[in-house]
Design an enzyme around this catalytic site. Structure first.
Site, short mmCIF file in Angstrom:
data_model
loop_
_atom_site.label_atom_id
_atom_site.label_comp_id
_atom_site.label_asym_id
_atom_site.label_seq_id
_atom_site.Cartn_x
_atom_site.Cartn_y
_atom_site.Cartn_z
N ASP A 23 6.49 6.38 10.16
CA ASP A 23 6.59 5.75 8.83
C ASP A 23 7.92 5.06 8.50
OD1 ASP A 23 4.54 7.59 8.89
OD2 ASP A 23 5.18 8.69 7.13
N GLU A 201 -1.26 10.71 2.08
CA GLU A 201 0.14 10.70 2.48
C GLU A 201 0.84 9.46 1.90
OE1 GLU A 201 0.09 12.98 6.70
OE2 GLU A 201 -0.48 10.90 6.87
#
Ligand code: FRU
Length: 484
Positions: A23, A201
């Site tokens: 990420d 998420e």
């Protein structure tokens, strides 16, 4: 072209020099510089103990990797989170000069039972070069949530407080704070809403103008992890609604996807872009949890999407989140070769002089059932972008090119269900191991990895209709430095 270990290394997308990345974290603009932090395992090219890597850029295209910013400590690994500039020293960490505060998840594995996830702080007085871990960490715990992570924080002037949104299983929670240290719970959103088939998420929440009006709406991004029992792998949904500083109210119950490709996950927006600029800029991780640990890139693994400016538009299909590449990329375009206007698509062949490149076209299908854009290499392999007018979809097929065996999902067709117009505008950006497709000036996006055995050298455009034509278009090379 000879196959080398680095044949898949992107030229215009950020990838770490070595080892694993997932990420984007703590994306922030400060003192003329864009900062990208990222989930990083500096010891192996697979996911492992998470650190925050760091890169800086003046234009979000050309990145320079920096020293690692945050290291795992006794409270755990450093999972995803955000960075804000504390302009008015609300935290008390700074003197006269504003600094960076990172708000992230500490993830602690336990010898028995589920891991613990807490929110913690670190701050930097030297533009992200060195970091001090806050002595009062963690600053936010939950009594029983196992999934309690990925805080995205912003200052909301209307309530004169910091707002945090974080992922809490298959919901998100919203907290507020005056000082980034003490947080009050305000609301939970998501029970039974949107796509519920896997863990939520990396949420984000921001206000956006509706193009052509002076009205705004709030957009909530929520990535949804990989459920091995489902076809899709991991992907990102969004909600449109209102936010009063405490509660988010969606305007409807539709499930909306940010991207129809397999490879755009965990993306969020930059913080602290100056008001005079006013853009809301997004970048995602260009991979999919289904196969991210197995992609064939060798000693580095993971790359980001190109940065995209977000806006809201009203369409016949309702309100949509539009994404267009940031204009900064234009300075790297060169050797733009226009297609002859209004030429028939009759097995049209274009030789490609090097990767990366961008193809932009406006097509008139003239009753065609399909138009195919076929990108080839000299190894008898092809990547096909099909405008399918019967199915009303753009279909990307990467099953007949390069390395695909590492995952069944990788060979599956990627379908962008658009009611194609009479005239379709397509923009396709191709780097050494990716293609990003934008339809209708960024109304829809499809982002996908691809691992060809050699560099693309030819584009063939075909159609079943002899009348179908290219109204206009061009093919441009993109180059950073002398490397291309
Ligand atoms: C999303 C994610 C986050 C987590 C991080 C761990 O891809 O699973 O929820 O913080 O990756 O690396």
């Amino acid at each position: 072209m000879l196959q080398t270990n680095n044949q898949f290394r992107p030229k215009i997308h950020f990838a770490p020099k070595k080892n694993w990345m997932n990420d984007p974290n703590g994306m922030v603009f400060f003192n003329g510089m864009y900062h990208l932090f990222f989930q990083h395992n500096p010891n192996a090219s697979v996911w492992g103990p998470m650190h925050w890597g760091h890169a800086i850029s003046k234009d979000m295209i050309h990145w320079e990797e920096q020293a690692i910013a945050l290291f795992p400590d006794e409270l755990g690994m450093i999972f995803s989170g955000s960075i804000v500039i504390d302009w008015n020293n609300t935290s008390g960490f700074f003197g006269d000069q504003p600094g960076m505060v990172a708000i992230f998840t500490h993830h602690l594995e336990q010898s028995s039972g589920p891991p613990k996830q807490y929110q913690s702080l670190a701050y930097s007085k030297d533009e992200g070069k060195s970091w001090v871990s806050y002595s009062g960490n963690p600053v936010l715990k939950h009594p029983d949530k196992v999934d309690f992570r990925d805080p995205k924080v912003f200052w909301y002037e209307k309530i004169k407080r910091w707002v945090m949104i974080l992922a809490t299983g298959q919901t998100v929670m919203i907290y507020t704070s005056r000082n980034l240290v003490d947080w009050q719970f305000k609301s939970e959103f998501g029970e039974g809403k949107g796509y519920q088939e896997a863990v939520w998420e990396c949420p984000d929440l921001f206000e956006l103008q509706i193009e052509g009006t002076n009205k705004t709406k709030w957009v909530m991004l929520v990535s949804v992890g990989d459920n091995p029992d489902k076809q899709e792998g991991s992907k990102t949904q969004y909600f449109i609604g209102d936010f009063d500083g405490e509660i988010f109210t969606p305007q409807d119950d539709l499930v909306r996807w940010l991207d129809y490709g397999k490879d755009n996950y965990a993306g969020v927006s930059f913080s602290d872009i100056p008001q005079v600029d006013g853009r809301r800029i997004y970048m995602g991780w260009m991979s999919n949890w289904r196969y991210a640990n197995h992609v064939p890139t060798g000693e580095w693994r993971g790359q980001m999407t190109l940065p995209r400016k977000l806006s809201l538009i009203e369409t016949n299909e309702g309100m949509l989140l539009k994404q267009v590449l940031v204009e900064e990329i234009m300075q790297y375009m060169y050797e733009s070769i226009p297609f002859k206007p209004n030429q028939l698509i009759n097995n049209l062949q274009v030789s490609l002089e090097g990767v990366p490149f961008m193809v932009e076209v406006l097509v008139d299908p003239a009753g065609a059932k399909e138009i195919d854009f076929i990108f080839q290499t000299d190894r008898d392999e092809e990547l096909i972008v099909k405008l399918d007018y019967l199915k009303k979809a753009i279909v990307l097929d990467r099953s007949r090119i390069g390395i695909v065996e590492f995952s069944e999902l990788f060979s599956a067709k990627q379908v962008l269900p658009v009611a194609t117009n009479k005239h379709d505008r397509l923009q396709m950006v191709i780097d050494h191991s990716s293609i990003e497709i934008f339809n209708d000036d960024g109304r829809y996006a499809l982002t996908s990895l691809v691992y060809p055995h050699a560099a693309f050298d030819k584009l063939i455009i075909t159609s079943d209709s002899s009348e179908a034509k290219l109204i206009e278009g061009k093919c441009s090379r993109i180059k950073i430095g002398d490397e291309a």
